[in-house]
Design a protein around this motif. Sequence first.
Motif, PDB file in Angstrom:
ATOM      1  N   SER A  43       0.857  -1.192   0.000  1.00 30.64           N
ATOM      2  CA  SER A  43       0.000   0.000   0.000  1.00 30.64           C
ATOM      3  C   SER A  43       0.889   1.236   0.000  1.00 30.64           C
ATOM      4  O   SER A  43       1.658   1.458   0.938  1.00 30.64           O
ATOM      5  N   LEU A  44       0.792   2.041  -1.045  1.00 25.31           N
ATOM      6  CA  LEU A  44       1.589   3.256  -1.184  1.00 25.31           C
ATOM      7  C   LEU A  44       0.981   4.354  -0.319  1.00 25.31           C
ATOM      8  O   LEU A  44      -0.170   4.737  -0.515  1.00 25.31           O
ATOM      9  N   LEU A  45       1.756   4.865   0.645  1.00 24.17           N
ATOM     10  CA  LEU A  45       1.233   5.843   1.597  1.00 24.17           C
ATOM     11  C   LEU A  45       1.104   7.233   0.990  1.00 24.17           C
ATOM     12  O   LEU A  45       1.893   7.634   0.148  1.00 24.17           O
ATOM     13  N   ASN A  46       0.094   7.951   1.483  1.00 24.47           N
ATOM     14  CA  ASN A  46      -0.054   9.354   1.096  1.00 24.47           C
ATOM     15  C   ASN A  46       0.656  10.229   2.123  1.00 24.47           C
ATOM     16  O   ASN A  46       1.013   9.763   3.209  1.00 24.47           O
ATOM     17  N   SER A  47       0.847  11.489   1.801  1.00 19.26           N
ATOM     18  CA  SER A  47       1.653  12.390   2.637  1.00 19.26           C
ATOM     19  C   SER A  47       1.063  12.637   4.019  1.00 19.26           C
ATOM     20  O   SER A  47       1.767  13.122   4.907  1.00 19.26           O
ATOM     21  N   GLU A  48      -0.200  12.293   4.225  1.00 22.31           N
ATOM     22  CA  GLU A  48      -0.830  12.467   5.537  1.00 22.31           C
ATOM     23  C   GLU A  48      -0.671  11.231   6.423  1.00 22.31           C
ATOM     24  O   GLU A  48      -1.187  11.208   7.533  1.00 22.31           O
ATOM     25  N   GLN A  49       0.039  10.208   5.959  1.00 22.21           N
ATOM     26  CA  GLN A  49       0.147   8.949   6.699  1.00 22.21           C
ATOM     27  C   GLN A  49       1.529   8.733   7.318  1.00 22.21           C
ATOM     28  O   GLN A  49       1.934   7.612   7.586  1.00 22.21           O
ATOM     29  N   ARG A  50       2.206   9.816   7.612  1.00 24.10           N
ATOM     30  CA  ARG A  50       3.531   9.720   8.227  1.00 24.10           C
ATOM     31  C   ARG A  50       3.482   8.964   9.553  1.00 24.10           C
ATOM     32  O   ARG A  50       4.376   8.174   9.861  1.00 24.10           O
ATOM     33  N   ASP A  51       2.447   9.183  10.341  1.00 20.85           N
ATOM     34  CA  ASP A  51       2.337   8.507  11.634  1.00 20.85           C
ATOM     35  C   ASP A  51       2.290   6.993  11.467  1.00 20.85           C
ATOM     36  O   ASP A  51       2.907   6.258  12.245  1.00 20.85           O
ATOM     37  N   ILE A  52       1.599   6.511  10.456  1.00 23.08           N
ATOM     38  CA  ILE A  52       1.534   5.070  10.193  1.00 23.08           C
ATOM     39  C   ILE A  52       2.917   4.563   9.796  1.00 23.08           C
ATOM     40  O   ILE A  52       3.377   3.530  10.277  1.00 23.08           O
ATOM     41  N   SER A  53       3.607   5.309   8.936  1.00 23.98           N
ATOM     42  CA  SER A  53       4.952   4.928   8.522  1.00 23.98           C
ATOM     43  C   SER A  53       5.886   4.826   9.720  1.00 23.98           C
ATOM     44  O   SER A  53       6.623   3.845   9.854  1.00 23.98           O
ATOM     45  N   GLU A  54       5.862   5.809  10.582  1.00 23.57           N
ATOM     46  CA  GLU A  54       6.746   5.814  11.742  1.00 23.57           C
ATOM     47  C   GLU A  54       6.409   4.675  12.698  1.00 23.57           C
ATOM     48  O   GLU A  54       7.305   4.004  13.215  1.00 23.57           O
TER      49      GLU A  54
END
Length: 171
Positions: A76-87
């Motif tokens: 799933s390619l993250l959008n710029s508002e999903q930084r918290d999920i990435s971290e």
Amino acid sequence: MELANDDSLTERYRELSDDIAAAVAIVSATRGSALHAITVDSFLDVSYDPPTMAVSIYSGSRMMETLEVSSHFAISLLNSEQRDISERLGASGQPLYGSLKGVDTFPGPQAGQPVLTEAIAWFELELTEVLEVATHNLVVGEVVALGAGRNAGTNRPLLRWRKGYGTIGQR
């Protein structure tokens, strides 16, 4: 050209490879009834015919253990508002179970792999090959389903560059 011994070559490689801007994605798979996911920025499209992708996964990770017993996975390619999920999913020591708790997902249409609802794009893959390369495995999969998330046309991708996050401007 820089000459270096093995230790400094490794350190310099780490430093310079951080200059590679990369899209951020979540690799997810089911292990039994549990949903398991990690953050990655080392993935690529390999072929259009048949549609094939590859992702680099640390060979000693829990995700690799999951992929060894799963025939399918999702990216799933993250959008710029999903930084918290990435971290959160990129932190070391992630629990094997419950890593996607609180993240809006749906089961992929072919194999039921967890897909992030707000992803810019998503791909459900059938695992076709695992190649051992140094400390990582290149996990190759043929795309069996794909789609775009809600607001995919207006969201921007989440990118990593020099250990930080960012995005790009409008097209």
